[in-house]
Write a protein that holds these residues in place. Structure first.
Motif, PDB file in Angstrom:
ATOM      1  N   ASP A 292       0.835  -1.208   0.000  1.00 20.74           N
ATOM      2  CA  ASP A 292       0.000   0.000   0.000  1.00 20.74           C
ATOM      3  C   ASP A 292       0.870   1.259   0.000  1.00 20.74           C
ATOM      4  O   ASP A 292       0.892   2.012   0.971  1.00 20.74           O
ATOM      5  N   ILE A 293       1.577   1.480  -1.088  1.00 16.92           N
ATOM      6  CA  ILE A 293       2.477   2.624  -1.212  1.00 16.92           C
ATOM      7  C   ILE A 293       1.689   3.820  -1.750  1.00 16.92           C
ATOM      8  O   ILE A 293       1.144   3.760  -2.850  1.00 16.92           O
ATOM      9  N   PRO A 294       1.626   4.918  -0.997  1.00 16.58           N
ATOM     10  CA  PRO A 294       0.922   6.101  -1.500  1.00 16.58           C
ATOM     11  C   PRO A 294       1.777   6.910  -2.487  1.00 16.58           C
ATOM     12  O   PRO A 294       3.001   6.804  -2.491  1.00 16.58           O
ATOM     13  N   HIS A 295       1.102   7.699  -3.279  1.00 17.57           N
ATOM     14  CA  HIS A 295       1.745   8.624  -4.230  1.00 17.57           C
ATOM     15  C   HIS A 295       2.607   7.896  -5.259  1.00 17.57           C
ATOM     16  O   HIS A 295       3.694   8.358  -5.613  1.00 17.57           O
ATOM     17  N   VAL A 296       2.120   6.764  -5.739  1.00 16.52           N
ATOM     18  CA  VAL A 296       2.863   5.998  -6.737  1.00 16.52           C
ATOM     19  C   VAL A 296       2.679   6.642  -8.104  1.00 16.52           C
ATOM     20  O   VAL A 296       1.585   7.071  -8.463  1.00 16.52           O
ATOM     21  N   GLY A 297       3.762   6.739  -8.848  1.00 14.33           N
ATOM     22  CA  GLY A 297       3.734   7.292 -10.193  1.00 14.33           C
ATOM     23  C   GLY A 297       4.727   8.422 -10.332  1.00 14.33           C
ATOM     24  O   GLY A 297       5.724   8.475  -9.611  1.00 14.33           O
ATOM     25  N   ARG A 298       4.443   9.308 -11.243  1.00 15.32           N
ATOM     26  CA  ARG A 298       5.329  10.448 -11.510  1.00 15.32           C
ATOM     27  C   ARG A 298       4.477  11.708 -11.598  1.00 15.32           C
ATOM     28  O   ARG A 298       3.316  11.655 -11.998  1.00 15.32           O
ATOM     29  N   LEU A 299       5.048  12.846 -11.213  1.00 16.75           N
ATOM     30  CA  LEU A 299       4.377  14.133 -11.366  1.00 16.75           C
ATOM     31  C   LEU A 299       4.561  14.628 -12.790  1.00 16.75           C
ATOM     32  O   LEU A 299       5.619  14.427 -13.393  1.00 16.75           O
ATOM     33  N   GLU A 300       3.551  15.307 -13.297  1.00 15.90           N
ATOM     34  CA  GLU A 300       3.620  15.823 -14.660  1.00 15.90           C
ATOM     35  C   GLU A 300       4.646  16.946 -14.791  1.00 15.90           C
ATOM     36  O   GLU A 300       5.387  17.014 -15.772  1.00 15.90           O
TER      37      GLU A 300
ATOM     38  N   VAL B 152       7.489   6.899   3.835  1.00 19.73           N
ATOM     39  CA  VAL B 152       7.832   8.231   3.325  1.00 19.73           C
ATOM     40  C   VAL B 152       6.620   8.863   2.652  1.00 19.73           C
ATOM     41  O   VAL B 152       6.293  10.027   2.897  1.00 19.73           O
ATOM     42  N   GLY B 153       5.933   8.103   1.814  1.00 20.48           N
ATOM     43  CA  GLY B 153       4.778   8.628   1.101  1.00 20.48           C
ATOM     44  C   GLY B 153       3.677   9.127   2.012  1.00 20.48           C
ATOM     45  O   GLY B 153       3.000  10.109   1.709  1.00 20.48           O
ATOM     46  N   ARG B 154       3.491   8.481   3.147  1.00 19.67           N
ATOM     47  CA  ARG B 154       2.458   8.898   4.094  1.00 19.67           C
ATOM     48  C   ARG B 154       2.860  10.151   4.867  1.00 19.67           C
ATOM     49  O   ARG B 154       2.003  10.864   5.380  1.00 19.67           O
ATOM     50  N   ALA B 155       4.148  10.407   4.990  1.00 20.89           N
ATOM     51  CA  ALA B 155       4.629  11.475   5.865  1.00 20.89           C
ATOM     52  C   ALA B 155       5.115  12.728   5.151  1.00 20.89           C
ATOM     53  O   ALA B 155       5.202  13.787   5.756  1.00 20.89           O
ATOM     54  N   VAL B 156       5.439  12.650   3.872  1.00 20.51           N
ATOM     55  CA  VAL B 156       6.230  13.680   3.204  1.00 20.51           C
ATOM     56  C   VAL B 156       5.488  14.985   2.920  1.00 20.51           C
ATOM     57  O   VAL B 156       6.096  16.062   2.971  1.00 20.51           O
ATOM     58  N   ILE B 157       4.214  14.929   2.614  1.00 22.87           N
ATOM     59  CA  ILE B 157       3.491  16.159   2.267  1.00 22.87           C
ATOM     60  C   ILE B 157       3.482  17.093   3.474  1.00 22.87           C
ATOM     61  O   ILE B 157       3.123  16.704   4.587  1.00 22.87           O
ATOM     62  N   GLY B 158       3.907  18.325   3.244  1.00 16.64           N
ATOM     63  CA  GLY B 158       3.986  19.325   4.304  1.00 16.64           C
ATOM     64  C   GLY B 158       5.333  19.422   4.971  1.00 16.64           C
ATOM     65  O   GLY B 158       5.577  20.338   5.761  1.00 16.64           O
ATOM     66  N   CYS B 159       6.232  18.500   4.672  1.00 14.54           N
ATOM     67  CA  CYS B 159       7.556  18.506   5.297  1.00 14.54           C
ATOM     68  C   CYS B 159       8.466  19.562   4.676  1.00 14.54           C
ATOM     69  O   CYS B 159       8.382  19.861   3.491  1.00 14.54           O
ATOM     70  N   THR B 160       9.364  20.078   5.496  1.00 17.67           N
ATOM     71  CA  THR B 160      10.410  20.985   5.040  1.00 17.67           C
ATOM     72  C   THR B 160      11.648  20.156   4.685  1.00 17.67           C
ATOM     73  O   THR B 160      11.736  18.972   5.035  1.00 17.67           O
TER      74      THR B 160
ATOM     75  N   ALA C  56       7.888  11.569  14.737  1.00 20.61           N
ATOM     76  CA  ALA C  56       6.729  11.822  13.873  1.00 20.61           C
ATOM     77  C   ALA C  56       7.051  12.985  12.951  1.00 20.61           C
ATOM     78  O   ALA C  56       7.777  13.893  13.331  1.00 20.61           O
ATOM     79  N   PRO C  57       6.596  12.939  11.741  1.00 15.75           N
ATOM     80  CA  PRO C  57       5.645  12.004  11.157  1.00 15.75           C
ATOM     81  C   PRO C  57       6.294  10.746  10.566  1.00 15.75           C
ATOM     82  O   PRO C  57       5.632   9.961   9.906  1.00 15.75           O
ATOM     83  N   PHE C  58       7.578  10.550  10.821  1.00 17.00           N
ATOM     84  CA  PHE C  58       8.298   9.415  10.241  1.00 17.00           C
ATOM     85  C   PHE C  58       8.457   8.253  11.232  1.00 17.00           C
ATOM     86  O   PHE C  58       9.269   7.361  11.023  1.00 17.00           O
ATOM     87  N   ASP C  59       7.670   8.245  12.281  1.00 14.51           N
ATOM     88  CA  ASP C  59       7.770   7.195  13.287  1.00 14.51           C
ATOM     89  C   ASP C  59       7.286   5.836  12.783  1.00 14.51           C
ATOM     90  O   ASP C  59       7.509   4.817  13.433  1.00 14.51           O
ATOM     91  N   GLY C  60       6.678   5.800  11.609  1.00 12.78           N
ATOM     92  CA  GLY C  60       6.308   4.532  10.991  1.00 12.78           C
ATOM     93  C   GLY C  60       7.510   3.662  10.683  1.00 12.78           C
ATOM     94  O   GLY C  60       7.378   2.439  10.487  1.00 12.78           O
ATOM     95  N   PHE C  61       8.698   4.277  10.644  1.00  9.73           N
ATOM     96  CA  PHE C  61       9.920   3.495  10.417  1.00  9.73           C
ATOM     97  C   PHE C  61      10.170   2.485  11.535  1.00  9.73           C
ATOM     98  O   PHE C  61      11.025   1.607  11.392  1.00  9.73           O
ATOM     99  N   ALA C  62       9.418   2.562  12.619  1.00  9.18           N
ATOM    100  CA  ALA C  62       9.540   1.563  13.688  1.00  9.18           C
ATOM    101  C   ALA C  62       9.310   0.151  13.145  1.00  9.18           C
ATOM    102  O   ALA C  62       9.905  -0.810  13.634  1.00  9.18           O
ATOM    103  N   ALA C  63       8.474   0.036  12.125  1.00  7.25           N
ATOM    104  CA  ALA C  63       8.208  -1.279  11.525  1.00  7.25           C
ATOM    105  C   ALA C  63       9.465  -1.906  10.937  1.00  7.25           C
ATOM    106  O   ALA C  63       9.532  -3.133  10.772  1.00  7.25           O
TER     107      ALA C  63
END
Length: 143
Positions: free
Chosen positions: A20-28, A76-84, A108-115
């Motif tokens: 379940d990888i979010p933001h899959v693909g490429r930006l135009e 990364v995909g779940r956490a990246v939007i809004g990051c500096t 947070a928001p990268f605490d999912g790396f605990a997995a």
């Protein structure tokens, strides 16, 4: 690698993330793109970003990686939007320390790396796990 080691490394949570990888693909029209490859296993992650006011506002990733690299890309995909850029650098550096030195899980928001903590013991997998956050950081820096 023994069956017990495989079970420890490829937990159900890692496999769920990889599926379940979010933001899959490429930006135009990305402002920047970064491609990272792990020479050991051949995994590749390509990231596109758009930044606005110093924050990631659009993100896409093309992930051709093992389950661990895919799981990391999902986090990364779940956490990246809004990051500096600083947020991304801090997460990248914390993940490196977590894997190589037994450091704490990135905040947070990268605490999912605990997995991915079980991968600490498998240094040959670290490069693949780092691809997505390294590509995201480089693309943000370039933009």
């Amino acid at each position: 690698m023994s069956n017990a080691e495989m079970m420890k490394l490829y937990s159900g949570r890692i496999l769920e993330l990889a599926a379940d990888i979010p933001h899959v693909g490429r930006l135009e029209n990305p402002q920047a793109t970064s491609r990272k490859r792990s020479p050991l296993c051949g995994s590749v992650v390509t990231v596109d970003v758009v930044m606005d006011a110093g924050r990631v506002v659009a993100f896409a990733q093309d992930v051709k990686a093992c389950a661990l690299g895919q799981a990391a890309a999902a986090i990364v995909g779940r956490a990246v939007i809004g990051c500096t850029i600083s947020d991304l650098r801090d997460a990248r550096d914390a993940l490196r320390r977590m894997l190589a030195d037994g450091g704490p899980v990135p905040p947070a928001p990268f605490d999912g790396f605990a997995a991915l903590e079980p991968a600490r013991d498998f240094r040959n997998r670290h490069a693949s796990i780092l691809l997505a956050i390294e590509a995201a950081t480089e693309a943000a820096e370039t933009a």
